[in-house]
Design an enzyme around this catalytic site. Structure first.
Site, mmCIF file in Angstrom:
data_model
loop_
_atom_site.group_PDB
_atom_site.id
_atom_site.type_symbol
_atom_site.label_atom_id
_atom_site.label_comp_id
_atom_site.label_asym_id
_atom_site.label_seq_id
_atom_site.Cartn_x
_atom_site.Cartn_y
_atom_site.Cartn_z
ATOM 1 N N ARG A 1 -9.243 9.880 12.136
ATOM 2 C CA ARG A 1 -8.925 10.024 13.563
ATOM 3 C C ARG A 1 -7.945 11.163 13.854
ATOM 4 O O ARG A 1 -7.682 11.481 15.012
ATOM 5 C CB ARG A 1 -8.390 8.695 14.113
ATOM 6 C CG ARG A 1 -9.507 7.660 14.243
ATOM 7 C CD ARG A 1 -9.076 6.529 15.148
ATOM 8 N NE ARG A 1 -8.179 5.605 14.464
ATOM 9 C CZ ARG A 1 -7.258 4.865 15.088
ATOM 10 N NH1 ARG A 1 -7.083 4.986 16.399
ATOM 11 N NH2 ARG A 1 -6.501 4.033 14.418
ATOM 12 N N LYS B 1 -4.136 13.226 6.057
ATOM 13 C CA LYS B 1 -3.227 12.691 7.075
ATOM 14 C C LYS B 1 -1.764 12.716 6.636
ATOM 15 O O LYS B 1 -0.882 13.109 7.404
ATOM 16 C CB LYS B 1 -3.636 11.262 7.441
ATOM 17 C CG LYS B 1 -2.669 10.619 8.423
ATOM 18 C CD LYS B 1 -3.239 9.423 9.136
ATOM 19 C CE LYS B 1 -3.324 8.203 8.265
ATOM 20 N NZ LYS B 1 -3.758 7.033 9.027
ATOM 21 N N GLN C 1 -7.338 7.800 -6.569
ATOM 22 C CA GLN C 1 -8.313 6.800 -6.127
ATOM 23 C C GLN C 1 -9.502 7.580 -5.568
ATOM 24 O O GLN C 1 -9.448 8.087 -4.455
ATOM 25 C CB GLN C 1 -7.711 5.881 -5.051
ATOM 26 C CG GLN C 1 -8.659 4.760 -4.662
ATOM 27 C CD GLN C 1 -8.233 4.027 -3.393
ATOM 28 O OE1 GLN C 1 -7.574 4.590 -2.530
ATOM 29 N NE2 GLN C 1 -8.639 2.781 -3.273
ATOM 30 N N THR D 1 -7.161 -1.435 0.110
ATOM 31 C CA THR D 1 -5.756 -1.331 -0.299
ATOM 32 C C THR D 1 -5.507 -1.991 -1.669
ATOM 33 O O THR D 1 -4.666 -1.527 -2.439
ATOM 34 C CB THR D 1 -4.842 -1.979 0.764
ATOM 35 O OG1 THR D 1 -5.365 -3.269 1.108
ATOM 36 C CG2 THR D 1 -4.778 -1.122 2.018
ATOM 37 N N TYR E 1 11.774 44.618 -0.923
ATOM 38 C CA TYR E 1 10.380 44.467 -1.350
ATOM 39 C C TYR E 1 9.728 45.833 -1.427
ATOM 40 O O TYR E 1 9.747 46.595 -0.450
ATOM 41 C CB TYR E 1 9.656 43.577 -0.332
ATOM 42 C CG TYR E 1 8.241 43.232 -0.682
ATOM 43 C CD1 TYR E 1 7.922 42.680 -1.919
ATOM 44 C CD2 TYR E 1 7.209 43.437 0.229
ATOM 45 C CE1 TYR E 1 6.617 42.334 -2.234
ATOM 46 C CE2 TYR E 1 5.903 43.099 -0.068
ATOM 47 C CZ TYR E 1 5.609 42.546 -1.308
ATOM 48 O OH TYR E 1 4.316 42.212 -1.605
HETATM 49 C C1 UD1 Z 1 -3.923 -2.803 6.486
HETATM 50 C C2 UD1 Z 1 -3.772 -4.283 6.107
HETATM 51 C C3 UD1 Z 1 -3.480 -5.081 7.372
HETATM 52 C C4 UD1 Z 1 -2.250 -4.549 8.078
HETATM 53 C C5 UD1 Z 1 -2.394 -3.060 8.369
HETATM 54 C C6 UD1 Z 1 -1.103 -2.504 8.872
HETATM 55 C C7 UD1 Z 1 -5.202 -4.668 4.161
HETATM 56 C C8 UD1 Z 1 -6.498 -5.209 3.700
HETATM 57 N N1 UD1 Z 1 -4.985 -4.731 5.489
HETATM 58 O O1 UD1 Z 1 -5.065 -2.699 7.285
HETATM 59 O O2 UD1 Z 1 -3.285 -6.455 7.041
HETATM 60 O O3 UD1 Z 1 -2.018 -5.279 9.283
HETATM 61 O O4 UD1 Z 1 -2.737 -2.356 7.160
HETATM 62 O O5 UD1 Z 1 -1.284 -1.177 9.263
HETATM 63 O O6 UD1 Z 1 -4.410 -4.225 3.364
HETATM 64 N N2 UD1 Z 1 -5.444 3.206 1.644
HETATM 65 C C9 UD1 Z 1 -5.692 3.751 0.414
HETATM 66 N N3 UD1 Z 1 -6.868 3.462 -0.207
HETATM 67 C C10 UD1 Z 1 -7.791 2.643 0.324
HETATM 68 C C11 UD1 Z 1 -7.514 2.087 1.581
HETATM 69 C C12 UD1 Z 1 -6.340 2.373 2.215
HETATM 70 O O7 UD1 Z 1 -4.882 4.496 -0.114
HETATM 71 O O8 UD1 Z 1 -8.807 2.440 -0.319
HETATM 72 C C13 UD1 Z 1 -4.195 3.506 2.332
HETATM 73 C C14 UD1 Z 1 -4.431 4.269 3.624
HETATM 74 O O9 UD1 Z 1 -4.377 5.658 3.397
HETATM 75 C C15 UD1 Z 1 -3.290 3.778 4.493
HETATM 76 C C16 UD1 Z 1 -3.013 2.372 3.981
HETATM 77 O O10 UD1 Z 1 -3.576 2.306 2.690
HETATM 78 O O11 UD1 Z 1 -2.117 4.528 4.322
HETATM 79 C C17 UD1 Z 1 -3.602 1.292 4.879
HETATM 80 O O12 UD1 Z 1 -4.976 1.459 4.948
HETATM 81 P P1 UD1 Z 1 -5.775 1.164 6.290
HETATM 82 O O13 UD1 Z 1 -7.213 1.400 6.043
HETATM 83 O O14 UD1 Z 1 -5.141 1.872 7.423
HETATM 84 O O15 UD1 Z 1 -5.536 -0.414 6.410
HETATM 85 P P2 UD1 Z 1 -5.781 -1.295 7.697
HETATM 86 O O16 UD1 Z 1 -7.218 -1.578 7.815
HETATM 87 O O17 UD1 Z 1 -5.094 -0.719 8.851
#
Ligand code: UD1
Ligand code: CA
Length: 456
Positions: A18, A25, A78, A84, A370
């Site tokens: 986004r 990001k 990753q 996560t 320079y």
């Molecule tokens: C996650 C939480 C949610 C919480 C929210 C808060 C989980 C399953 N859910 O959801 O409970 O309320 O954050 O903002 O954890 N990332 C990785 N690798 C991945 C996926 C994500 O590094 O495979 C990183 C993203 O870059 C980001 C963070 O983890 O910085 C959170 O990922 P995001 O996809 O935004 O999680 P949410 O769905 O928002």
């Protein structure tokens, strides 16, 4: 309570689609440094034994940036963003042999406070989650609390109506015992609405084995995550507002705080005076009692007590100003040490240089550092006087108490106490100015008369 060792895992693999950006990001800047730098700085307050950043999208660029921000941090790759929980799993090999607490942060969540992290890391429960009462819970994961303990986290997508009514939300920040986390993360499945490996599921798994889980709460503002450019801009405004407040509270005078811009690591001593429209890039320290006049841009520099800078001066990385140094308008200083009492008042460039105590640098002086290929140094001794418009062609050394004549091009070293002149000798022709002007006016009149005839 004995203090446990801490390891930090910062999740930063997501694309941040986004943002509509080619830049990952977490590399977008806030307070002059990449977003991930804020999470790293907050995490550093826990004095962690290990720091691991999980990178995926733009991993090469993220790795380079992390190397600069925190040279002791490691980067785990990753390749596919499978959730996560999967992200934390990629960090586990780097936690081999570590015993203590693992604290998980997000690279896109810059405002988590040091006190909050300390409360989280020192909590005695096996798994501790940072939660907040959301004004608009929206799509956050919900924290299900029972009998005072945390029972499980339910992702919005997987939640029923009753669970969606819970206002206590998951910030994503979590602390857990390393051995337990290793075990639980290894057992996560992806049988859920998103088809992802949820880190949040470790809570339910831990509880099922009779382990304890708890919630530490913080202000919603601390959990703010950045997803769009608009959110980034709003976060910048919030960051600057807080930085201005902190500076005022610590005894810095600012005539118009709203026009002063800070970086994450700006340090300003009390009784320093900062004028309007001053921008601090990363790496600036200003000692007590220094004054920065309006419209200056500073980055990677140090200004000592009693020094005055500007208006309209630029201090670039490696500029070190000693006590009572004066740097005036339209002066640029880069990678240069100006010892105590140096004066460089106007229209000057000092780069890759050292200037000794009390030396005066005349207006329009340039260190020609320079040559189109390499950079070269200029060394100027103490109590020297560099005449206005001197070109110092580096590498070159000007001795102590030496003088250079105005307009000189100095290409050879000047010994201590010597006067150096490197300019054409002046020639004076009495009366020639008047004769020349008469001749020119005559020529112009003849030409005008000639063209009037031609038109008639
Ligand atoms: C996650 C939480 C949610 C919480 C929210 C808060 C989980 C399953 N859910 O959801 O409970 O309320 O954050 O903002 O954890 N990332 C990785 N690798 C991945 C996926 C994500 O590094 O495979 C990183 C993203 O870059 C980001 C963070 O983890 O910085 C959170 O990922 P995001 O996809 O935004 O999680 P949410 O769905 O928002
Ligand atoms: Ca998110």
């Amino acid at each position: 309570m004995t203090e446990q060792a801490v390891a930090l895992v910062v999740l930063a693999a997501g694309q941040g689609s986004r943002m509509l950006s080619d830049l990952p990001k977490v590399l977008h800047r806030l307070g002059g440094v990449p977003l991930v730098g804020h999470a790293l700085a907050a995490g550093r307050t826990l004095d962690p034994e290990r720091v691991i950043v999980v990178a995926g999208h733009g991993a090469e660029a993220v790795t380079r940036a992390v190397g600069k921000l925190d040279p002791d941090a490691q980067v785990a790759l990753q390749e596919q963003q499978l959730g996560t929980g999967h992200a934390v799993a990629q960090a586990l090999p780097m936690l081999d042999g570590f015993a203590g607490k693992v604290v998980v942060l997000y690279g896109d969540t810059p405002f988590i406070g040091a006190d909050t992290l300390a409360a989280l890391a020192s909590h005695t429960a096996d798994v501790v989650v940072l939660g907040f009462e959301a004004a608009e819970p929206g799509r956050y994961g919900r924290l299900v609390v029972r009998n005072g303990g945390l029972d499980r986290i339910v992702e919005f997508k997987d939640a029923d109506e009753a669970t969606r009514r819970i206002a206590l939300c998951n910030s994503g920040v979590m602390a857990a015992d390393a051995a337990l986390l290793r075990d639980l993360v290894g057992r996560l499945g992806n049988d859920n609405a998103a088809g992802e490996y949820y880190l949040t599921d470790v809570v339910g798994l831990a509880r099922a084995e009779g382990r304890t889980a708890a919630v530490v709460t913080c202000d919603e503002a601390e959990t703010l995550g950045i997803n769009t450019r608009a959110e980034l801009a709003a976060a910048e405004a919030q960051f600057q507002a807080r930085a201005r407040e902190d500076a005022l509270d610590s005894g810095v005078t600012m005539s118009d705080p709203a026009t002063v811009w800070f970086a994450l690591d700006t340090v300003i001593g009390r009784d320093a005076i900062i004028g309007q429209n001053v921008v601090f890039g990363p790496g600036v320290t200003i000692e007590s009692g220094a004054e920065i006049l309006p419209f200056c841009h500073l980055e990677g520099c140090h200004v000592s007590s009693g020094a005055t800078v500007g208006p309209f001066a630029r201090l670039r990385p490696g500029a070190e100003l000693g006590g009572d140094v004066h740097v005036g308008n339209f002066v640029e200083v880069k990678n240069a040490v100006l010892d105590e009492g140096v004066k460089v008042g106007h229209l000057t460039y000092l780069g890759d240089a050292h200037v000794g105590e009390r030396t005066n640098i005349g207006a329009g002086t340039v260190t020609c550092n320079y040559d189109g290929v390499g950079k070269h140094r200029t060394e100027i001794g103490a109590d020297a006087f560099i005449g206005s418009d001197t070109m110092l062609v580096a590498p070159v050394r000007i001795g102590a108490r030496a003088l250079t004549g105005s307009g000189s091009v100095i290409t050879q070293d000047v010994p201590d106490d010597a006067l150096a002149l490197g300019r054409a000798r002046q020639v004076v022709k009495p009366g020639l100015a008047t004769r020349m002007m008469q001749a020119l006016r005559g020529a112009k009149a003849n030409a005008a008369a000639g063209s009037a005839r031609g038109n008639g």
